[in-house]
Scaffold this motif. Structure first.
Motif, PDB file in Angstrom:
ATOM      1  N   ARG A 145       0.824  -1.206   0.000  1.00 32.60           N
ATOM      2  CA  ARG A 145       0.000   0.000   0.000  1.00 32.60           C
ATOM      3  C   ARG A 145       0.860   1.258   0.000  1.00 32.60           C
ATOM      4  N   LYS A 146       1.900   1.254   0.809  1.00 29.18           N
ATOM      5  CA  LYS A 146       2.768   2.423   0.880  1.00 29.18           C
ATOM      6  C   LYS A 146       3.476   2.671  -0.451  1.00 29.18           C
ATOM      7  N   VAL A 147       3.996   1.606  -1.061  1.00 28.89           N
ATOM      8  CA  VAL A 147       4.705   1.739  -2.335  1.00 28.89           C
ATOM      9  C   VAL A 147       3.741   2.192  -3.432  1.00 28.89           C
ATOM     10  N   ALA A 148       2.530   1.669  -3.443  1.00 27.57           N
ATOM     11  CA  ALA A 148       1.557   2.044  -4.471  1.00 27.57           C
ATOM     12  C   ALA A 148       1.175   3.512  -4.362  1.00 27.57           C
ATOM     13  N   ILE A 149       0.980   4.006  -3.127  1.00 30.50           N
ATOM     14  CA  ILE A 149       0.611   5.415  -2.949  1.00 30.50           C
ATOM     15  C   ILE A 149       1.738   6.334  -3.398  1.00 30.50           C
ATOM     16  N   GLU A 150       2.975   5.995  -3.029  1.00 32.15           N
ATOM     17  CA  GLU A 150       4.111   6.821  -3.438  1.00 32.15           C
ATOM     18  C   GLU A 150       4.309   6.789  -4.951  1.00 32.15           C
ATOM     19  N   ALA A 151       4.067   5.652  -5.555  1.00 33.74           N
ATOM     20  CA  ALA A 151       4.202   5.568  -7.016  1.00 33.74           C
ATOM     21  C   ALA A 151       3.160   6.437  -7.714  1.00 33.74           C
ATOM     22  N   ALA A 152       1.929   6.447  -7.208  1.00 30.27           N
ATOM     23  CA  ALA A 152       0.882   7.268  -7.815  1.00 30.27           C
ATOM     24  C   ALA A 152       1.171   8.757  -7.637  1.00 30.27           C
ATOM     25  N   LYS A 153       1.717   9.145  -6.493  1.00 26.81           N
ATOM     26  CA  LYS A 153       2.024  10.552  -6.272  1.00 26.81           C
ATOM     27  C   LYS A 153       3.075  11.076  -7.252  1.00 26.81           C
ATOM     28  N   GLY A 154       3.949  10.218  -7.703  1.00 24.73           N
ATOM     29  CA  GLY A 154       5.004  10.648  -8.603  1.00 24.73           C
ATOM     30  C   GLY A 154       4.594  10.787 -10.050  1.00 24.73           C
ATOM     31  N   VAL A 155       3.346  10.457 -10.379  1.00 29.35           N
ATOM     32  CA  VAL A 155       2.868  10.545 -11.759  1.00 29.35           C
ATOM     33  C   VAL A 155       2.335  11.953 -12.012  1.00 29.35           C
ATOM     34  N   GLU A 156       2.699  12.515 -13.148  1.00 34.78           N
ATOM     35  CA  GLU A 156       2.215  13.840 -13.526  1.00 34.78           C
ATOM     36  C   GLU A 156       0.697  13.798 -13.741  1.00 34.78           C
ATOM     37  N   ARG A 157       0.042  14.892 -13.372  1.00 34.94           N
ATOM     38  CA  ARG A 157      -1.406  15.084 -13.447  1.00 34.94           C
ATOM     39  C   ARG A 157      -2.132  14.516 -12.237  1.00 34.94           C
ATOM     40  N   VAL A 158      -1.498  13.667 -11.414  1.00 34.69           N
ATOM     41  CA  VAL A 158      -2.139  13.174 -10.195  1.00 34.69           C
ATOM     42  C   VAL A 158      -2.013  14.251  -9.129  1.00 34.69           C
ATOM     43  N   LEU A 159      -3.147  14.626  -8.528  1.00 36.34           N
ATOM     44  CA  LEU A 159      -3.166  15.720  -7.566  1.00 36.34           C
ATOM     45  C   LEU A 159      -2.525  15.277  -6.261  1.00 36.34           C
ATOM     46  N   SER A 160      -1.698  16.166  -5.711  1.00 37.52           N
ATOM     47  CA  SER A 160      -1.014  15.850  -4.453  1.00 37.52           C
ATOM     48  C   SER A 160      -1.836  16.267  -3.237  1.00 37.52           C
ATOM     49  N   PHE A 161      -2.618  17.378  -3.370  1.00 31.75           N
ATOM     50  CA  PHE A 161      -3.402  17.808  -2.204  1.00 31.75           C
ATOM     51  C   PHE A 161      -4.606  16.907  -1.983  1.00 31.75           C
ATOM     52  N   LYS A 162      -5.019  16.130  -2.987  1.00 34.55           N
ATOM     53  CA  LYS A 162      -5.997  15.058  -2.787  1.00 34.55           C
ATOM     54  C   LYS A 162      -5.217  13.750  -2.881  1.00 34.55           C
ATOM     55  N   ALA A 163      -4.645  13.361  -1.752  1.00 36.35           N
ATOM     56  CA  ALA A 163      -3.667  12.268  -1.739  1.00 36.35           C
ATOM     57  C   ALA A 163      -4.289  10.962  -2.207  1.00 36.35           C
ATOM     58  N   PRO A 164      -3.562  10.185  -3.007  1.00 34.99           N
ATOM     59  CA  PRO A 164      -4.056   8.853  -3.394  1.00 34.99           C
ATOM     60  C   PRO A 164      -4.193   7.939  -2.182  1.00 34.99           C
ATOM     61  N   VAL A 165      -5.104   6.981  -2.267  1.00 34.47           N
ATOM     62  CA  VAL A 165      -5.314   5.992  -1.210  1.00 34.47           C
ATOM     63  C   VAL A 165      -5.321   4.613  -1.845  1.00 34.47           C
ATOM     64  N   CYS A 166      -4.942   3.628  -1.034  1.00 30.85           N
ATOM     65  CA  CYS A 166      -4.896   2.246  -1.501  1.00 30.85           C
ATOM     66  C   CYS A 166      -5.503   1.351  -0.431  1.00 30.85           C
TER      67      CYS A 166
END
Length: 469
Positions: free
Chosen positions: A362-383
């Motif tokens: 879960r931790k690795v998946a969230i960090e991977a999604a945050k590093g993708v362009e166009r994915v919003l950081s202030f609405k943090a991804p969840v897994c």
């Protein structure tokens, strides 16, 4: 007292006699004109005009290629200036004719009698008027309409300069049809066409100017901008049509019967058209969709280019443009990805092996999604874990974007690729289904496998014996 049936033939006979009288008068004028041309001072004027036309043609042939080559070197000039030069290049002979004939006419006015330069003056006026009309009508964008206006103006100016307008109007007005109390002549029809065309041009100019100002006003929503522009266009064009008819004396009370027939036709044959028109107005009023919104309707996904009176235009990611009737948007289920705001949440599913730590996954998946362009950081991804499958632990990864017009499939693909790279880096495996097949002893497959392992053993079912015999 004569009846209306008896009066109609009388009116027709009067119109025919009037036309014959006018035609005879024109024929007599034409004979006088030809007789005047045969006079010596008229013949040399015709010769001078022909000589000037030949000189203008020679000058156009000489200077035309030089002007064309000079135009080809004018890079970066505004388009309107280049179009003007092209028009001047095409009318070069007429331009030289105007430049040559006026000095000749003015000189002859001083050295000879006015009657001996009359034809040259008429030709100078005609050439100048034709050149002016050619320049002015170039402002009309539509080529077909430009040609109609140009030739009509040339004809009218020629008749005016030659003094034949009154006779032409009488001939056109004599060709008439009586419909009840209304008299409809060819001259009235031509007047109506000219007046309505002019008013339509003015209405288009006003509507275009108003539309640009409305669209530049940021306080008006896009849907209300479209509605305001449509209402202004309908009012202006309708007013131009009816004012044009009234200006030429057409009785509009007869249109009441026509409007009733149109209403019946709309009620029976144009139900879908009227439904789409009403649906378009409803869409503009309730602001459910607007230009620029990203919507999904069935299998169609794309953004709205424009809202029309009958349909909306949607462009998909593969460049296809769909024209969807407005009624389908009212009666069907539409997903507007950017109705109240532009934030869109996307979900992707994946699975990892049972031997991997789910907390780390879960931790690795969230960090991977945050590093993708166009994915919003202030609405943090969840897994989250969503289940234990046959061969994997199943997860859902949720993230937000703010630009659905940029596409959904591409951002999902980028997130999947980021997950692949992150899992490879941290040694997390993505399992795939594997199956093992065991052959039980005593089964038919097991017996055949033993036979293949002992080729010298005779078959027990007699197959070999039958094949040998």
């Amino acid at each position: 007292m004569s009846s209306p049936a008896e009066a109609t033939p009388d009116l027709a006979n009067d119109a025919i006699e009037q036309a014959q009288t006018i035609a005879i008068g024109l024929w007599e004028q034409a004979q006088l004109f030809v007789a005047g041309l045969l006079r010596p001072w008229s013949l040399y004027q015709v010769g001078i005009i022909l000589g000037l036309w030949v000189a203008a043609t020679v000058l156009a042939r000489i200077f035309g290629p030089h002007l064309h080559n000079w135009m080809r070197t004018r890079e970066g000039w505004p388009k309107w200036r280049m179009r003007f030069l092209v028009m001047m290049h095409r009318r070069l002979r007429l331009i030289f004719m105007v430049l040559l004939i006026w000095p000749v006419y003015l000189v002859m006015q001083e050295v000879t009698w006015p009657s001996r330069s009359y034809l040259i003056g008429v030709m100078a006026s005609l050439a100048t008027a034709w050149l002016f009309i050619a320049i002015i009508t170039r402002l009309i964008g539509n080529a077909f309409l430009r040609g109609i206006v140009r030739y009509a103006a040339w004809t009218w100016v020629t008749l005016s300069i030659l003094g034949l307008t009154e006779d032409t109007i009488q001939i056109l007005d004599s060709a008439a049809v009586n419909m009840g109390e209304m008299r409809l002549s060819v001259w009235m029809v031509l007047q109506a066409i000219a007046v309505i065309a002019l008013l339509m041009f003015l209405a288009r100019f006003v509507s275009t100017t108003s539309a640009s100002r409305i669209r530049s006003n940021k306080d008006i929503s896009p849907s209300m901008q479209v509605l305001a522009v449509k209402v202004i266009q309908i009012l202006l064009y309708g007013a131009a049509f009816f004012i044009g008819l009234r200006a030429v004396g057409v009785d509009l009370t007869g249109l009441a019967v026509l409007s009733g027939a149109i209403g019946v036709g709309l009620g029976f044959g144009l139900q879908k058209v009227v439904s789409n028109l009403v649906s378009g107005v409803i869409i503009l009023l309730d602001k459910s969709i607007k230009p620029g919104d990203v919507i999904s309707l069935g299998e169609t996904f794309g953004w709205i280019n424009s809202l029309g009176a009958r349909y909306i235009s949607i462009t998909t990611r593969d460049g296809k443009e769909y024209l969807i009737p407005n009624e389908d948007l009212i009666t069907g289920q539409v997903v507007n990805w950017s109705h109240s705001n532009e934030f869109v949440r996307l979900d992707i599913y994946f699975g990892t092996a049972y031997g991997d730590d789910p907390h780390q996954v879960r931790k690795v998946a969230i960090e991977a999604a945050k590093g993708v362009e166009r994915v919003l950081s202030f609405k943090a991804p969840v897994c989250h874990i969503v289940g234990f499958g046959d061969s994997s632990v199943d997860y859902i990864l949720r993230f937000w974007i703010s630009d659905p017009t940029g596409g959904l499939t591409n951002i999902r693909g980028n997130v999947y690729l980021a997950l692949w790279d992150a899992f490879q880096e941290h040694g997390i495996s993505i399992p795939f289904p594997q199956r093992e097949v065991k052959v039980l002893e005593g089964s038919e497959l097991g017996t055949r496998a033993l036979d293949r392992g002992n080729p010298g053993k005779a078959p027990q079912d007699g197959t070999a014996e039958e094949q040998g015999g």
